[in-house]
Scaffold this motif. Sequence first.
Motif, short mmCIF file in Angstrom:
data_model
loop_
_atom_site.label_atom_id
_atom_site.label_comp_id
_atom_site.label_asym_id
_atom_site.label_seq_id
_atom_site.Cartn_x
_atom_site.Cartn_y
_atom_site.Cartn_z
N MET A 1 0.80 -1.18 -0.22
CA MET A 1 -0.39 -0.01 -0.06
C MET A 1 0.74 1.44 -0.40
O MET A 1 1.95 1.93 0.73
CB MET A 1 -0.54 -0.23 1.24
N GLU A 2 0.30 1.88 -0.77
CA GLU A 2 1.60 3.43 -1.08
C GLU A 2 1.02 4.39 0.12
O GLU A 2 -0.36 4.17 0.81
CB GLU A 2 1.17 4.55 -2.22
N LEU A 3 1.83 4.70 1.16
CA LEU A 3 2.11 6.05 1.53
C LEU A 3 0.69 6.81 1.32
O LEU A 3 -0.32 6.99 1.87
CB LEU A 3 3.20 6.99 2.25
N LYS A 4 0.30 7.33 -0.16
CA LYS A 4 -0.10 8.04 -0.18
C LYS A 4 -2.16 7.63 -0.36
O LYS A 4 -2.67 8.83 -0.12
CB LYS A 4 -0.23 9.03 -1.54
N GLU A 5 -1.60 6.09 -0.44
CA GLU A 5 -2.93 5.85 0.23
C GLU A 5 -3.75 5.92 1.34
O GLU A 5 -4.97 5.25 1.49
CB GLU A 5 -2.96 4.22 -0.35
N ILE A 6 -3.42 6.30 2.83
CA ILE A 6 -3.38 6.06 3.48
C ILE A 6 -4.96 7.02 4.13
O ILE A 6 -6.06 7.26 4.96
CB ILE A 6 -2.29 6.39 4.95
N ALA A 7 -4.53 8.00 3.20
CA ALA A 7 -5.54 9.13 3.54
C ALA A 7 -7.26 8.65 2.57
O ALA A 7 -7.83 9.30 3.56
CB ALA A 7 -5.12 10.36 2.86
N GLY A 8 -7.16 8.35 2.42
CA GLY A 8 -8.80 7.05 1.96
C GLY A 8 -9.13 6.11 2.76
O GLY A 8 -10.36 6.49 2.91
N PHE A 9 -8.09 5.59 3.62
CA PHE A 9 -8.57 5.18 5.20
C PHE A 9 -9.74 6.48 5.82
O PHE A 9 -10.37 5.83 6.32
CB PHE A 9 -7.49 4.41 5.13
N ILE A 10 -9.07 7.39 5.99
CA ILE A 10 -9.01 8.09 7.06
C ILE A 10 -10.95 9.45 5.99
O ILE A 10 -11.59 9.39 7.16
CB ILE A 10 -7.99 9.57 6.58
N LYS A 11 -10.65 9.57 5.09
CA LYS A 11 -11.60 10.09 4.47
C LYS A 11 -12.79 8.76 4.19
O LYS A 11 -13.97 9.72 4.34
CB LYS A 11 -11.29 10.21 2.98
N ARG A 12 -13.07 7.60 3.96
CA ARG A 12 -13.61 7.08 4.77
C ARG A 12 -14.26 6.96 5.81
O ARG A 12 -14.87 5.57 6.09
CB ARG A 12 -13.56 5.77 3.29
N GLN A 13 -13.21 7.06 6.73
CA GLN A 13 -13.52 5.92 8.26
C GLN A 13 -13.60 4.38 8.47
O GLN A 13 -14.39 4.14 8.99
CB GLN A 13 -15.21 7.09 8.95
N ASP A 14 -12.65 4.32 7.06
CA ASP A 14 -12.36 2.81 7.56
C ASP A 14 -12.15 2.16 8.58
O ASP A 14 -10.83 3.03 8.99
CB ASP A 14 -11.77 1.71 6.60
N PRO A 15 -12.51 1.13 9.60
CA PRO A 15 -11.36 1.27 10.96
C PRO A 15 -10.09 0.30 10.07
O PRO A 15 -9.38 -0.03 9.63
CB PRO A 15 -12.42 0.06 11.26
N PHE A 16 -8.77 1.38 10.89
CA PHE A 16 -7.95 0.57 10.34
C PHE A 16 -7.33 0.88 11.74
O PHE A 16 -6.50 1.64 12.42
CB PHE A 16 -6.75 1.30 9.81
N GLU A 17 -5.75 -0.07 11.52
CA GLU A 17 -4.68 0.49 12.92
C GLU A 17 -3.37 0.57 12.15
O GLU A 17 -3.21 -0.09 11.23
CB GLU A 17 -4.39 -1.09 13.80
#
Length: 100
Positions: free
Chosen positions: A1-17
């Motif tokens: 996973m690319e570093l810039k893809e992390i922002a997508g998890f935040i925007k979608r409010q997907d649960p992640f750790e």
Amino acid sequence: MELKEIAGFIKRQDPFEIRVIGHAGSRCYQIELEDSDGACHEVTHRGKPLLFRALDEVKATLKRQGIRRAYLVHRVPQDEVVGREANYRNPLSSRIPLVF
């Protein structure tokens, strides 16, 4: 996973750790993301593993991505040597919370 893809998890409010992995015997750190399905993804930059030499560099990078909390995990090779499954989910014995 690319570093810039992390922002997508935040925007979608997907649960992640987010885990900051420190390897015993070396002074390198990597970032790992576990998604809601339990799949672990090594964070990369331009397709190459993203390695850091200092914890401060990791914190600054994650902060720029909008991450405010992560866990520091030290991987110990002795677990693998003796055939024991590594247990990184137990917060009291293997993970240190990082808040920035």
